[in-house]
Design a protein around this motif. Structure first.
Motif, short mmCIF file in Angstrom:
data_model
loop_
_atom_site.label_atom_id
_atom_site.label_comp_id
_atom_site.label_asym_id
_atom_site.label_seq_id
_atom_site.Cartn_x
_atom_site.Cartn_y
_atom_site.Cartn_z
N MET A 125 1.00 -1.15 -0.10
CA MET A 125 -0.13 0.00 -0.14
C MET A 125 0.90 1.11 -0.04
O MET A 125 0.51 2.17 -0.49
N LEU A 181 -7.60 1.12 2.14
CA LEU A 181 -8.13 -0.45 2.08
C LEU A 181 -9.31 -0.40 2.62
O LEU A 181 -9.70 -0.08 3.70
N THR A 182 -10.40 -1.22 2.02
CA THR A 182 -11.56 -1.57 2.61
C THR A 182 -12.37 -2.64 1.80
O THR A 182 -11.90 -3.05 0.61
N GLN A 183 -13.25 -3.28 2.65
CA GLN A 183 -14.06 -4.32 2.01
C GLN A 183 -15.35 -3.86 1.84
O GLN A 183 -15.95 -4.62 0.90
N ASP A 191 -5.95 1.63 6.77
CA ASP A 191 -6.84 0.46 6.62
C ASP A 191 -8.35 0.91 7.25
O ASP A 191 -8.18 0.85 8.61
N THR A 240 -7.18 0.96 -8.79
CA THR A 240 -7.96 0.18 -7.59
C THR A 240 -7.29 -1.11 -7.94
O THR A 240 -6.76 -1.84 -9.01
N VAL A 295 -8.03 -1.85 -2.58
CA VAL A 295 -7.19 -0.92 -2.38
C VAL A 295 -7.30 0.38 -3.38
O VAL A 295 -7.16 0.18 -4.51
#
Length: 504
Positions: free
Chosen positions: A312, A445-447, A407, A468, A480
């Motif tokens: 990252m 960063l994420t879900q 994050d 991305t 990300v």
């Protein structure tokens, strides 16, 4: 002296004859001088989605070109054995193995019996000699490195006993030793391959604990027979065999070929059988545990892998003197990795949880102590600070930050999906305020991709999405995002209402 140079010097000082284990070689030419000129292919597992980032690091630090495998999360590159120590210093790779042979289009038989018979016949046909020399060099190097660490620890303790260290050094050193001995490691962020079966060969005949005790008593008087296991990683649906069956039959043939002893836990050599559709790679593991376990000693519920943190950070291309902020740092994995690799930048770790900030501070302290013990002298410190704050109301000047890397809460173990709908827009707005217009970057960063996309759609005047990267984080399909700050100046809500803004 740098870590890489020190590791390289230690590797080149290794004497192959120090290791008296029975490693089969074709002839007595396996001396140090010849081994130094071996050219080998190294395989590495990396965080899925960051294969190209790892390839760029290898090209930059080793001068080697990489081949990215069809099997996500794996890359291959050629080096001379002299560069083996430098490979262990790479920041973007999790596990390493030396390739015995690669089959780009292995024709698996249609029946199980014939396919497994091919595995049995394969063991005796593979070029094991050079990979085993590399494994032996790697093993000797790791033993010497461990010995040096113990000597440094003992030397540091002697200084304290003789009155050459103060009470603070004694407390810090004792805490570091306790952390080093703590084997409870939270490994939440794994890198599982989709539809992949992993199996380990135990061996047909397992010795009893009494026999193992007898063997340990004979180790000093008799030449020790190597212990091994075979680990099969298989992905694909067109195979008529399971990973367990492949490991069992191939491992049995390896045992017959070398006369090694199968042992699942206390093994010396781990033979890898990586199968992805018709692509198959046979290798020998060079790492006992993932290289991402390097910075963190105090873990939280969602501790990020150091290798993923490095990917990252590298994505935003930090420049000298950049100010890099992680507004939701957790245990501090991202800023600590940044301070270690980009020491010419200034890193700020912040979180709204006092427990998280304490963990981050402890991890920074442990890393400083580790550096102090290694060098045998007081450390100059790291360019990093840990702060407790509200990520939606940062105590930073407007336009004062170059890079933001964080994050964000997934809404699983931390926070909730419902809260993210308010949190994400507020965080993006505050990040746009502190980030420099025109040059500022953010890597997030994420879900919770749906929520993030909605929040970002309302910030098009201050953030532009550049790239991305799709990643697999603990079995979760996450993303990300690389964002760039637009040149438009930040406008406070109060200014939009015709009122005077805050003094930031």
């Amino acid at each position: 002296m740098s870590d890489i140079q020190e590791a390289t010097d230690q590797l080149l000082d290794v004497n192959l004859h120090d290791n008296q284990r029975s490693v089969p070689v074709t002839e007595e030419s396996g001396t140090k001088d010849e081994s130094e000129h071996l050219h080998i292919t190294i395989g590495a597992t990396v965080p899925t989605g960051f294969e190209q980032t790892a390839a760029d690091e290898i090209r930059e630090k080793l001068g080697s070109s990489c081949k990215i495998s069809k099997d996500r999360g794996k890359i291959y590159f050629d080096i001379s054995v002299e560069s083996l120590a430098q490979v262990h210093c790479l920041r973007s790779v999790d596990n390493l193995f030396v390739v015995v042979e690669e089959f780009k289009d292995f024709q698996f038989k249609k029946t199980k019996e014939d396919a497994l018979k091919d595995f049995e016949d394969l063991a005796g046909k593979l070029p094991w000699s050079d990979p085993l020399k590399v494994w032996e060099i790697n093993t000797c190097f790791k033993k010497k490195k461990t010995k040096c660490k113990k000597m440094n620890l003992n030397s540091n303790k002697e200084k304290i006993v003789n009155g050459q260290g103060d009470k603070l050094d004694e407390r810090v050193d004792r805490r570091f030793i306790d952390n080093a001995l703590d084997s409870r490691i939270l490994d939440y962020y794994e890198n599982p391959a989709i539809k992949e079966e992993v199996s380990t060969l135990v061996g047909d005949d397992l010795e009893s604990s009494k026999d193992e005790t007898d063997e340990h008593s004979k180790e000093e008087t008799e030449p020790q027979v190597l212990k091994f296991r075979v680990t099969c990683n298989r992905a694909g649906e067109k195979h008529c065999f399971t990973s367990n069956e492949a490991a069992r039959d191939f491992g049995g043939a390896v045992q017959n070929h070398f006369k090694w002893k199968a042992d699942m836990t206390n093994f010396d050599v781990e033979v890898l059988l990586n199968i992805h559709d018709n692509e198959m790679v046979v290798g020998i593991a060079l790492t006992e545990e993932s290289l991402h376990r390097r910075n963190i000693t105090h873990f939280g519920p969602t501790t990020l892998r150091s290798t993923l943190a490095y990917g990252m950070l590298r994505l935003c291309a930090p420049q000298s003197t950049d100010i890099i902020v992680d507004p939701m740092c957790g245990t501090g994995a991202i800023p600590i990795e940044g301070a270690t690799e980009w020491s010419n930048c200034y890193h700020i770790a912040g979180d709204n949880s006092p427990l998280a900030v304490k963990r981050a501070a402890n991890n920074i302290s442990s890393l400083l102590t580790k550096s102090q013990v290694k060098e045998g002298k007081p450390s100059w410190g790291l360019p990093i600070d840990a702060v407790q704050w509200d990520s939606c109301n940062l105590p930073l000047r407007t336009g004062s930050v170059d890079i933001i890397v964080t994050d964000m809460p997934f809404g699983k173990r931390m926070g909730s999906k419902k809260r993210n709908w308010n949190l994400y827009p507020a965080c993006l707005r505050e990040m746009s305020r502190v980030c420099r217009p025109g040059t500022g970057r953010a890597v997030l960063l994420t879900q919770d991709k749906k929520c993030f996309a909605k929040a970002l759609s309302g910030m098009g005047h201050v953030w532009r999405k550049m790239h991305t990267v799709w990643v697999n984080v603990g079995g979760l399909h996450a993303a990300v995002y690389l964002l760039k700050r637009t040149p438009q100046a930040f406008v406070h809500c109060s200014e939009q209402d015709g009122q005077r803004g805050t003094p930031w």
